[in-house]
Scaffold this motif. Structure first.
Motif, mmCIF file in Angstrom:
data_model
loop_
_atom_site.group_PDB
_atom_site.id
_atom_site.type_symbol
_atom_site.label_atom_id
_atom_site.label_comp_id
_atom_site.label_asym_id
_atom_site.label_seq_id
_atom_site.Cartn_x
_atom_site.Cartn_y
_atom_site.Cartn_z
ATOM 1 N N THR A 36 0.862 -1.174 0.000
ATOM 2 C CA THR A 36 0.000 0.000 0.000
ATOM 3 C C THR A 36 0.900 1.227 0.000
ATOM 4 O O THR A 36 2.079 1.142 0.333
ATOM 5 N N SER A 37 0.342 2.356 -0.343
ATOM 6 C CA SER A 37 1.155 3.568 -0.364
ATOM 7 C C SER A 37 1.595 3.907 1.051
ATOM 8 O O SER A 37 0.940 3.533 2.027
ATOM 9 N N TYR A 38 2.695 4.595 1.167
ATOM 10 C CA TYR A 38 3.203 4.983 2.488
ATOM 11 C C TYR A 38 2.149 5.728 3.294
ATOM 12 O O TYR A 38 2.012 5.519 4.481
ATOM 13 N N LYS A 39 1.378 6.582 2.607
ATOM 14 C CA LYS A 39 0.386 7.374 3.330
ATOM 15 C C LYS A 39 -0.771 6.537 3.856
ATOM 16 O O LYS A 39 -1.483 6.967 4.743
ATOM 17 N N ASP A 40 -0.967 5.310 3.335
ATOM 18 C CA ASP A 40 -2.044 4.437 3.794
ATOM 19 C C ASP A 40 -1.560 3.282 4.673
ATOM 20 O O ASP A 40 -2.367 2.541 5.218
ATOM 21 N N CYS A 41 -0.268 3.106 4.810
ATOM 22 C CA CYS A 41 0.276 1.989 5.576
ATOM 23 C C CYS A 41 0.248 2.322 7.075
ATOM 24 O O CYS A 41 0.842 3.300 7.519
ATOM 25 N N GLU A 42 -0.468 1.486 7.835
ATOM 26 C CA GLU A 42 -0.593 1.729 9.276
ATOM 27 C C GLU A 42 0.758 1.740 9.983
ATOM 28 O O GLU A 42 0.987 2.544 10.879
ATOM 29 N N ARG A 43 1.640 0.848 9.616
ATOM 30 C CA ARG A 43 2.953 0.759 10.272
ATOM 31 C C ARG A 43 3.756 2.031 10.051
ATOM 32 O O ARG A 43 4.340 2.584 10.977
ATOM 33 N N LEU A 44 3.799 2.490 8.823
ATOM 34 C CA LEU A 44 4.582 3.686 8.519
ATOM 35 C C LEU A 44 3.974 4.926 9.157
ATOM 36 O O LEU A 44 4.686 5.787 9.660
ATOM 37 N N GLN A 45 2.649 5.031 9.136
ATOM 38 C CA GLN A 45 1.980 6.191 9.714
ATOM 39 C C GLN A 45 2.131 6.253 11.231
ATOM 40 O O GLN A 45 2.098 7.321 11.820
ATOM 41 N N ASN A 47 4.798 5.325 12.797
ATOM 42 C CA ASN A 47 6.234 5.294 13.066
ATOM 43 C C ASN A 47 6.650 3.919 13.616
ATOM 44 O O ASN A 47 7.426 3.801 14.530
ATOM 45 N N PHE A 48 6.067 2.884 13.025
ATOM 46 C CA PHE A 48 6.351 1.484 13.336
ATOM 47 C C PHE A 48 5.992 1.080 14.762
ATOM 48 O O PHE A 48 6.547 0.148 15.313
ATOM 49 N N THR A 49 5.037 1.790 15.387
ATOM 50 C CA THR A 49 4.596 1.409 16.733
ATOM 51 C C THR A 49 3.295 0.611 16.691
ATOM 52 O O THR A 49 2.906 0.031 17.694
ATOM 53 N N ALA A 50 2.617 0.576 15.547
ATOM 54 C CA ALA A 50 1.372 -0.186 15.412
ATOM 55 C C ALA A 50 1.436 -1.025 14.145
ATOM 56 O O ALA A 50 2.149 -0.689 13.206
ATOM 57 N N SER A 51 0.699 -2.120 14.154
ATOM 58 C CA SER A 51 0.613 -2.982 12.983
ATOM 59 C C SER A 51 -0.832 -3.395 12.777
ATOM 60 O O SER A 51 -1.581 -3.510 13.744
ATOM 61 N N PRO A 52 -1.222 -3.657 11.543
ATOM 62 C CA PRO A 52 -2.584 -4.111 11.304
ATOM 63 C C PRO A 52 -2.847 -5.429 12.031
ATOM 64 O O PRO A 52 -1.956 -6.264 12.146
ATOM 65 N N GLU A 53 -4.066 -5.582 12.521
ATOM 66 C CA GLU A 53 -4.430 -6.820 13.200
ATOM 67 C C GLU A 53 -4.271 -7.985 12.232
ATOM 68 O O GLU A 53 -4.681 -7.916 11.084
ATOM 69 N N GLY A 54 -3.618 -9.039 12.680
ATOM 70 C CA GLY A 54 -3.392 -10.207 11.835
ATOM 71 C C GLY A 54 -2.023 -10.238 11.190
ATOM 72 O O GLY A 54 -1.700 -11.166 10.456
ATOM 73 N N SER A 55 -1.173 -9.249 11.471
ATOM 74 C CA SER A 55 0.184 -9.243 10.925
ATOM 75 C C SER A 55 0.979 -10.396 11.521
ATOM 76 O O SER A 55 0.813 -10.738 12.683
ATOM 77 N N VAL A 56 1.854 -10.985 10.712
ATOM 78 C CA VAL A 56 2.698 -12.088 11.172
ATOM 79 C C VAL A 56 4.129 -11.576 11.245
ATOM 80 O O VAL A 56 4.650 -11.025 10.286
ATOM 81 N N PHE A 57 4.742 -11.764 12.405
ATOM 82 C CA PHE A 57 6.110 -11.291 12.626
ATOM 83 C C PHE A 57 7.089 -12.447 12.673
ATOM 84 O O PHE A 57 6.755 -13.549 13.089
ATOM 85 N N GLN A 58 8.304 -12.176 12.279
ATOM 86 C CA GLN A 58 9.428 -13.085 12.460
ATOM 87 C C GLN A 58 10.485 -12.239 13.153
ATOM 88 O O GLN A 58 11.150 -11.425 12.531
ATOM 89 N N GLY A 59 10.558 -12.391 14.466
ATOM 90 C CA GLY A 59 11.370 -11.475 15.259
ATOM 91 C C GLY A 59 10.665 -10.129 15.265
ATOM 92 O O GLY A 59 9.495 -10.035 15.582
ATOM 93 N N SER A 60 11.353 -9.087 14.858
ATOM 94 C CA SER A 60 10.725 -7.767 14.807
ATOM 95 C C SER A 60 10.283 -7.385 13.388
ATOM 96 O O SER A 60 9.778 -6.300 13.169
ATOM 97 N N LEU A 61 10.461 -8.292 12.437
ATOM 98 C CA LEU A 61 10.103 -8.017 11.050
ATOM 99 C C LEU A 61 8.720 -8.565 10.713
ATOM 100 O O LEU A 61 8.389 -9.686 11.085
ATOM 101 N N VAL A 62 7.936 -7.789 10.005
ATOM 102 C CA VAL A 62 6.645 -8.268 9.519
ATOM 103 C C VAL A 62 6.903 -9.087 8.263
ATOM 104 O O VAL A 62 7.531 -8.617 7.327
ATOM 105 N N VAL A 63 6.435 -10.329 8.272
ATOM 106 C CA VAL A 63 6.619 -11.184 7.102
ATOM 107 C C VAL A 63 5.310 -11.390 6.343
ATOM 108 O O VAL A 63 5.303 -11.876 5.224
ATOM 109 N N LYS A 64 4.188 -11.018 6.973
ATOM 110 C CA LYS A 64 2.900 -11.121 6.300
ATOM 111 C C LYS A 64 1.979 -10.047 6.848
ATOM 112 O O LYS A 64 1.887 -9.851 8.053
#
Length: 70
Positions: A36-45, A47-64
């Motif tokens: 998604t565009s940077y302006k619509d991405c929850e993580r970027l907006q 400042n990487f303190t929130a993630s969309p519900e259902g995100s899959v992490f591997q360590g601190s990286l979102v993989v899905k």
């Protein structure tokens, strides 16, 4: 013969669509995870303190990301 014209026409439309998308990405940027565009991405907006519900992490990286669309 009509198929060739139709095929050439659809190729031109496809190329035009890709050029438009490339220009949009250059101007707005896309999240490398959810595409998604940077302006619509929850993580970027957030400042990487929130993630969309259902995100899959591997360590601190979102993989899905549930917002990912092809």
């Amino acid at each position: 013969m009509k198929k060739n014209r139709k095929s050439a026409s659809s190729e031109k439309l496809k190329e035009k669509r890709q050029q438009k998308q490339k220009k949009y990405i250059e101007e707005n940027g896309l999240c490398s995870i959810c595409k998604t565009s940077y302006k619509d991405c929850e993580r970027l907006q957030s400042n990487f303190t929130a993630s969309p519900e259902g995100s899959v992490f591997q360590g601190s990286l979102v993989v899905k990301c549930p917002k990912f669309r092809k």
